[in-house]
Scaffold this motif. Structure first.
Motif, PDB file in Angstrom:
ATOM      1  N   ILE A 162       6.468  -1.451  10.787  1.00 30.41           N
ATOM      2  CA  ILE A 162       7.666  -0.815  10.232  1.00 30.41           C
ATOM      3  C   ILE A 162       7.274   0.101   9.072  1.00 30.41           C
ATOM      4  O   ILE A 162       7.802   1.210   8.925  1.00 30.41           O
ATOM      5  N   ALA A 163       6.347  -0.362   8.252  1.00 29.21           N
ATOM      6  CA  ALA A 163       5.877   0.474   7.137  1.00 29.21           C
ATOM      7  C   ALA A 163       5.320   1.790   7.653  1.00 29.21           C
ATOM      8  O   ALA A 163       5.597   2.862   7.097  1.00 29.21           O
ATOM      9  N   ILE A 167       6.821   5.555   6.789  1.00 29.51           N
ATOM     10  CA  ILE A 167       5.919   6.501   6.134  1.00 29.51           C
ATOM     11  C   ILE A 167       5.793   7.771   6.966  1.00 29.51           C
ATOM     12  O   ILE A 167       5.933   8.887   6.450  1.00 29.51           O
ATOM     13  N   GLU A 168       5.549   7.610   8.243  1.00 30.32           N
ATOM     14  CA  GLU A 168       5.258   8.760   9.103  1.00 30.32           C
ATOM     15  C   GLU A 168       6.500   9.541   9.507  1.00 30.32           C
ATOM     16  O   GLU A 168       6.477  10.771   9.567  1.00 30.32           O
ATOM     17  N   LYS A 169       7.590   8.842   9.805  1.00 25.06           N
ATOM     18  CA  LYS A 169       8.774   9.515  10.327  1.00 25.06           C
ATOM     19  C   LYS A 169       9.822   9.830   9.257  1.00 25.06           C
ATOM     20  O   LYS A 169      10.657  10.709   9.454  1.00 25.06           O
ATOM     21  N   GLY A 175       7.774   0.025  -1.690  1.00 23.13           N
ATOM     22  CA  GLY A 175       7.816  -0.609  -2.997  1.00 23.13           C
ATOM     23  C   GLY A 175       7.349  -2.053  -2.905  1.00 23.13           C
ATOM     24  O   GLY A 175       7.925  -2.840  -2.157  1.00 23.13           O
ATOM     25  N   LEU A 176       6.306  -2.384  -3.656  1.00 27.15           N
ATOM     26  CA  LEU A 176       5.767  -3.744  -3.650  1.00 27.15           C
ATOM     27  C   LEU A 176       5.905  -4.351  -5.037  1.00 27.15           C
ATOM     28  O   LEU A 176       5.620  -3.708  -6.052  1.00 27.15           O
ATOM     29  N   ILE A 195      -1.655  -0.592   4.487  1.00 24.30           N
ATOM     30  CA  ILE A 195      -1.031   0.735   4.517  1.00 24.30           C
ATOM     31  C   ILE A 195      -1.724   1.642   3.497  1.00 24.30           C
ATOM     32  O   ILE A 195      -2.410   1.165   2.590  1.00 24.30           O
ATOM     33  N   PRO A 196      -1.581   2.950   3.623  1.00 23.79           N
ATOM     34  CA  PRO A 196      -2.253   3.856   2.680  1.00 23.79           C
ATOM     35  C   PRO A 196      -1.817   3.589   1.235  1.00 23.79           C
ATOM     36  O   PRO A 196      -0.616   3.482   0.949  1.00 23.79           O
TER      37      PRO A 196
END
Length: 257
Positions: A162-163, A167-169, A175-176, A195-196
């Motif tokens: 989902i992350a 991010i891509e779309k 937020g962490l 994730i990046p």
């Protein structure tokens, strides 16, 4: 320097010792904060704090739990503030919350969509509150083309997959906060590790969700380094790298110079 990208210093839990809370934040190198307003009283207080302190910024929106109380007049007021107040850096928190049943789902959806549209009009990013509603949340963001302004999935608890989608779309950040430090939090740890780093921003959500070893106590911005240290350990990098990149991310996201 760290920035706490999502904090509720406008919460009554800080009424007695706000100056000390801010002092502790500075002692721990947390030198900027974004205070979140999500109804009329908390928005007014967030703006007061932003006016009082040059290192505090405000985000303003309407919380999904209270969507049933939100009127068109409230949204017009938020839009006016967003266009006139130079310390407003985002719209939110808004989104969907299927855990509590105060506001019916169709009402939450209407208010959520209206705030995405509002954010696009005022050209500010969106702060998303998502609880037990990931599928609907992502679908509505896509249908409303939220990628035009971008946003952050606050207190992210969904999967790496989902992350990657948001991010891509959707041009979103993740937020962490405190949960990434919880011993049994496998999914947030996996997200933090994989994730990046260029798409992660740090938050406390204080006074809620205090990180380990302060879990269960009142949270505050000074605990941001605990979150950064956990992410650094999970990724096998120095905490200074997490500090530098996440602060750059937050400045870019909120357009803070």
């Amino acid at each position: 320097m760290f920035i706490d990208t999502h904090v509720h210093l406008n919460n009554e839990q800080y009424n007695e010792d706000l100056d000390q809370v801010i002092e502790r934040a500075f002692e721990n190198n947390v030198k900027e904060m974004v205070v979140i307003g999500f109804d009329r009283p908390t928005i007014e207080r967030a703006l007061e704090l932003a006016e009082q302190y040059d290192f505090i910024y405000a985000a303003i929106g309407w919380h999904p739990v209270d969507a049933i109380d939100c009127t068109d007049e409230d949204l017009a007021w938020i839009e006016k503030l967003a266009t006139e107040h130079n310390k407003v850096v985002a719209i939110g928190e808004t989104g969907l919350d299927y855990h509590w049943d105060k506001s019916p789902k169709d009402v939450q959806e209407e208010i959520f969509r209206k705030q995405i549209q509002l954010a696009k009009r005022v050209k500010l990013p969106i702060i998303i509150h998502n609880r037990e509603a990931t599928g609907d949340c992502v679908r509505m963001l896509m249908e409303e083309h939220a990628e035009e302004v971008g946003g952050v999935m606050h207190s992210f608890s969904a999967s790496v997959e989902i992350a990657e989608v948001i991010i891509e779309k959707l041009n979103f950040y993740v937020g962490l906060g405190g949960p990434v430090t919880f011993k049994n939090a496998k999914t947030p740890k996996k997200v933090a590790a994989e994730i990046p780093l260029e798409r992660i921003i740090l938050e406390t959500d204080a006074p809620f969700l205090a990180p380990h070893p302060n879990r269960g106590k009142r949270n505050e911005p000074s605990y941001i380094p605990l979150i950064a240290a956990e992410i650094a350990q999970l990724r096998g990098i120095e905490v200074e790298e997490v500090e530098r990149v996440t602060t750059e991310n937050a400045h870019r996201f909120y357009n803070i110079k």
